[in-house]
Each structure stands twice: as C-alpha cells, then as structure tokens.
Write a protein that holds these residues in place. Structure first.
Motif, mmCIF file in Angstrom:
data_model
loop_
_atom_site.group_PDB
_atom_site.id
_atom_site.type_symbol
_atom_site.label_atom_id
_atom_site.label_comp_id
_atom_site.label_asym_id
_atom_site.label_seq_id
_atom_site.Cartn_x
_atom_site.Cartn_y
_atom_site.Cartn_z
ATOM 1 N N ILE A 146 -7.456 -6.363 22.545
ATOM 2 C CA ILE A 146 -6.552 -7.307 21.883
ATOM 3 C C ILE A 146 -5.538 -6.539 21.035
ATOM 4 N N LYS A 147 -4.423 -7.172 20.785
ATOM 5 C CA LYS A 147 -3.348 -6.556 20.009
ATOM 6 C C LYS A 147 -3.832 -6.265 18.586
ATOM 7 N N ASN A 187 -2.519 -6.738 15.662
ATOM 8 C CA ASN A 187 -2.364 -7.842 14.705
ATOM 9 C C ASN A 187 -3.399 -8.944 14.958
ATOM 10 N N GLU A 188 -3.766 -9.170 16.223
ATOM 11 C CA GLU A 188 -4.813 -10.149 16.526
ATOM 12 C C GLU A 188 -6.172 -9.639 16.067
ATOM 13 N N ARG A 189 -6.390 -8.331 16.214
ATOM 14 C CA ARG A 189 -7.644 -7.718 15.767
ATOM 15 C C ARG A 189 -7.766 -7.876 14.248
ATOM 16 N N ASP A 226 -6.485 -10.284 12.486
ATOM 17 C CA ASP A 226 -6.790 -11.701 12.262
ATOM 18 C C ASP A 226 -8.266 -11.997 12.509
ATOM 19 N N GLN A 238 -10.054 -17.881 16.749
ATOM 20 C CA GLN A 238 -9.362 -16.723 17.331
ATOM 21 C C GLN A 238 -9.816 -16.543 18.782
ATOM 22 N N GLY A 282 -8.558 -15.461 21.425
ATOM 23 C CA GLY A 282 -8.005 -14.372 22.219
ATOM 24 C C GLY A 282 -9.038 -13.375 22.718
#
Length: 173
Positions: A78-79, A81-83, A85, A145, A147
C-alpha cells in the motif's frame, strides 16, 4: 496469471453478480454490481464493511500463521500515506482500549510510534498484534481502511472475505 490472482478475479466476479444460489430468479440491479475491489470499497460504507468483516474475519477461521505473512505483503504494497492512515487508525482504536503508543512501541519493538515515520514492517507488527489480541479492533480498522484487503492474496483469506461479501450483497437484494 497465478492461481491466487485468478482466484481473486473469480471472487470479484462473484461479488459483482451476488450470491446466485440464494437469489435464484432475482435480477441483479446493475447499480449493485462491483467491477473491482476498489469499486466495492468506494461504494460501500464503513458500517457496511464493518458488518461484513464482523461476520467473516476471525482468528479462529484464519490462523495468525496464515494471516501474518499476508499482512506483511499487503502492507508493504500500500502507498506510504495509506500505510500512515492504517497505523494511525490502529493506534487510535488501541488507545481507546487503554493501550499507550509508547508502550506498544516498546512491546512490539517498533522503530517509532510516529505514524509518519513507521516502516511497513512496523505497521505489519502492529496489525499482527491487533489481529491476535484485539480482532474486533482489527476488523474495525479494515472497515475504515479497506485498501489493505485488495493486496491479500492467500486464497483462504480471499475466500472467507469473498464469501462474506457475497452473503452481504445477497442480503441487500
């Protein structure tokens, strides 16, 4: 294409069509069809995903030995910034349970508790800890989340989530 990728595509196809065994002659409304997991994640609410994961995602169904490598792989994909989050969501939920970020950092041997600086390995350790010890928090964070789920490749993991999603979709018809 690997068997795992093919299996995930079949699950997404099943999700898009609903659970035909239970629907029998009910026509599928095209607004209810999901083309990809991203489509499913964007068009469902956090509450709907929470309900889905509460029904299907339990440590007694998917052992930690199966889930941990999948989490490591998924979180590494995962990206950043997603990580961040995801880590922030885990810490927030665990803090509500009285678990301090500094203490978790020490207990789990994390490089930091600053979510902006955590590595994929740190977030994986945090996710694994939560899956083992607080599965309800784990499910809540996945609902918030989603993703991470699209990167889970283990057929057992994907199958359980797919079955629950098909049941959820079937119940909405």
């Amino acid at each position: 294409m690997t068997n795992s990728e093919q299996y995930k595509r079949e699950i997404m196809k099943d999700l898009a069509q609903g659970n035909v065994e239970y629907l029998d002659n009910v026509n599928t409304d095209s607004t209810e069809e999901y083309q990809t997991f991203d489509d499913f994640a964007q068009r469902t609410t956090t509450d709907q995903r929470r309900q889905l994961f509460n029904q299907s995602l339990h440590p007694e169904r998917i052992s930690p030995s199966q889930m941990e490598p999948e989490l490591q792989k998924a979180i590494s994909q995962i990206k950043p910034n997603e990580r961040d989050d995801v880590a922030r969501a885990f810490f927030k939920q665990l803090k509500e349970r009285g678990l301090d970020e500094n203490r978790l950092q020490q207990q789990l041997s994390l490089s930091t508790h600053n979510t902006n600086r955590m590595t994929a390995e740190d977030v994986s350790k945090l996710a694994s800890f939560t899956y083992h010890n607080h599965p309800d928090v784990f499910r809540q964070v996945l609902a918030e989340q989603p993703g991470i789920i699209k990167f889970l490749s283990n057929p057992i993991v994907a199958g359980i989530i797919g079955i629950a999603a098909a049941k959820w979709l079937g119940s909405r018809k």
